[in-house]
Design an enzyme around this catalytic site. Structure first.
Site, PDB file in Angstrom:
ATOM      1  N   TYR A 155      -1.124  -0.349  10.416  1.00  0.00           N
ATOM      2  CA  TYR A 155      -1.246  -0.637   8.986  1.00  0.00           C
ATOM      3  C   TYR A 155      -0.024  -0.109   8.233  1.00  0.00           C
ATOM      4  O   TYR A 155       0.595  -0.820   7.440  1.00  0.00           O
ATOM      5  CB  TYR A 155      -2.516   0.000   8.441  1.00  0.00           C
ATOM      6  CG  TYR A 155      -2.783  -0.299   6.988  1.00  0.00           C
ATOM      7  CD1 TYR A 155      -3.354  -1.503   6.601  1.00  0.00           C
ATOM      8  CD2 TYR A 155      -2.481   0.634   5.986  1.00  0.00           C
ATOM      9  CE1 TYR A 155      -3.623  -1.787   5.263  1.00  0.00           C
ATOM     10  CE2 TYR A 155      -2.750   0.367   4.658  1.00  0.00           C
ATOM     11  CZ  TYR A 155      -3.310  -0.848   4.298  1.00  0.00           C
ATOM     12  OH  TYR A 155      -3.568  -1.117   2.983  1.00  0.00           O
TER      13      TYR A 155
ATOM     14  N   SER B 244       0.852  -1.187   0.000  1.00  0.00           N
ATOM     15  CA  SER B 244       0.000   0.000   0.000  1.00  0.00           C
ATOM     16  C   SER B 244       0.887   1.236   0.000  1.00  0.00           C
ATOM     17  O   SER B 244       2.011   1.208   0.510  1.00  0.00           O
ATOM     18  CB  SER B 244      -0.897   0.019   1.237  1.00  0.00           C
ATOM     19  OG  SER B 244      -1.517   1.285   1.408  1.00  0.00           O
TER      20      SER B 244
END
Length: 340
Positions: free
Chosen positions: A231, A218
């Site tokens: 995350y 990501s």
């Protein structure tokens, strides 16, 4: 190396770096009217000489068809005859990746925790003529990961060309509000599962003779996007793991790369948007405004890069983290005025 002058004419010298004999022009020969030997012929002669010279040996390692760009186009841009494992392949980017690889000719095995959903996808892929098989597997479980790789080894006779680590999840909270259980869960799914699968699949990738690992990370591992510190931490670790494995496993003919998407139209993201839109009605508009291409991504725009990185055409690409983000990560400042 020892001199920037051409490898031809009459003066014979020995390069101090290694034992090869090069032909360097003398000062008196620069105006000579004699016919000059072809430098390519000289290089061909040197490279054909059976010597232990390390530099000439290096050149002999390069497949001439590949080095000259004359390899068959069909084989360079195809995955025909290759085998692949894609984790989390029933939704979003994972599902698009399964179809991308299968459409390029690969035999694909995928997994999901949801058996009915997996069976439905397998039926759809069969109807499309794709060669796809599947297993019910929770990749956050070490024992289930071992079982998955064992099944793949049996299915593909101990060799695997492609491993796509796609599974990921998230819980968005301020750092001070995460529990220990949430931290362990996110790190287990986002990082530990991929790391362990790489360990387990390494012998299979090496056995194939041409292995490729692709992580789906990501842009949250590249810069802050407000998706939570755990995350970002787990995705940043995946990005670094990509670089380490690329260097460590190159000797085994295994390439390792990573794709890092921005907001992409998946079920996980759409669920998040619904929650955000209830509180911040301009949330989607803010994402689009930050993205030069002025829209969110589609799963097949990510899977197309995954497919390319697995092809022979990408054989010199390894250790790269490539953002699929509509230009977001390079958009440092985009003023709302016309600069044309």
């Amino acid at each position: 190396m020892c001199n920037a002058r051409p490898l031809y004419l009459h003066k014979k010298v020995t390069c101090p770096i290694h034992a090869s004999i090069l032909y360097i022009p003398s000062s008196s020969s620069s105006t000579s009217t004699s016919t000059k030997p072809n430098p390519l012929s000289t290089l061909k002669f040197l490279s054909s000489n059976r010597t232990t010279d390390p530099i000439l040996s290096f050149f002999r390692k390069i497949p001439m068809a590949t080095a000259n760009g004359h390899s068959p186009p069909a084989s360079r841009w195809s995955l025909h005859g290759m085998t692949a494992l894609v984790t989390g392949g029933t939704r979003g980017i994972g599902s698009a990746t399964v179809e991308e690889l299968a459409g390029l000719g690969a035999k694909v095995h995928t997994c999901s925790r949801n058996e009915p959903e997996l069976n439905e996808c397998l039926q759809q892929w069969k109807a499309k003529g794709f060669s796809v098989s599947g297993s019910v597997c929770d990749v956050s479980s070490a024992s289930e990961r071992e079982k998955l790789v064992h099944e793949v080894a049996s299915l593909y006779n101990g060799a695997l060309n492609i491993l796509v680590n796609n599974v990921g999840t998230n819980v968005r909270k301020p750092t001070t509000e995460y529990s220990t259980e949430e931290y362990l869960r996110l790190m287990s799914v986002n990082l530990e599962s991929s790391y362990h699968l790489c360990q387990l699949a390494h012998p299979l990738l090496k056995q194939s003779g041409a292995g490729s690992v692709v992580f789906v990370s990501s842009v949250g591992g590249v810069l802050h996007i407000g998706s939570g510190s755990i995350y970002g931490l787990s995705k940043g670790a995946i990005n670094q793991l990509t670089k380490n494995l690329a260097c460590e496993w190159a000797k085994d003919n295994i390439r390792t790369n990573c794709v890092a998407p921005w907001y992409t139209r998946t079920s996980l993201v759409e669920h998040f948007w619904v929650l955000q839109l209830l509180e911040k009605k301009d949330f989607l508009q803010q994402i689009v405004a930050r993205t030069p291409l002025q829209r969110i991504g589609e799963p097949n725009e990510v899977s197309s890069l995954v497919g390319f990185l697995c092809m022979p055409a990408a054989s010199y690409i390894t250790g790269q983290v490539i953002s699929v983000d509509g230009g977001m990560t390079v958009n440092g400042f985009n003023p709302p005025i016309n600069l044309d």
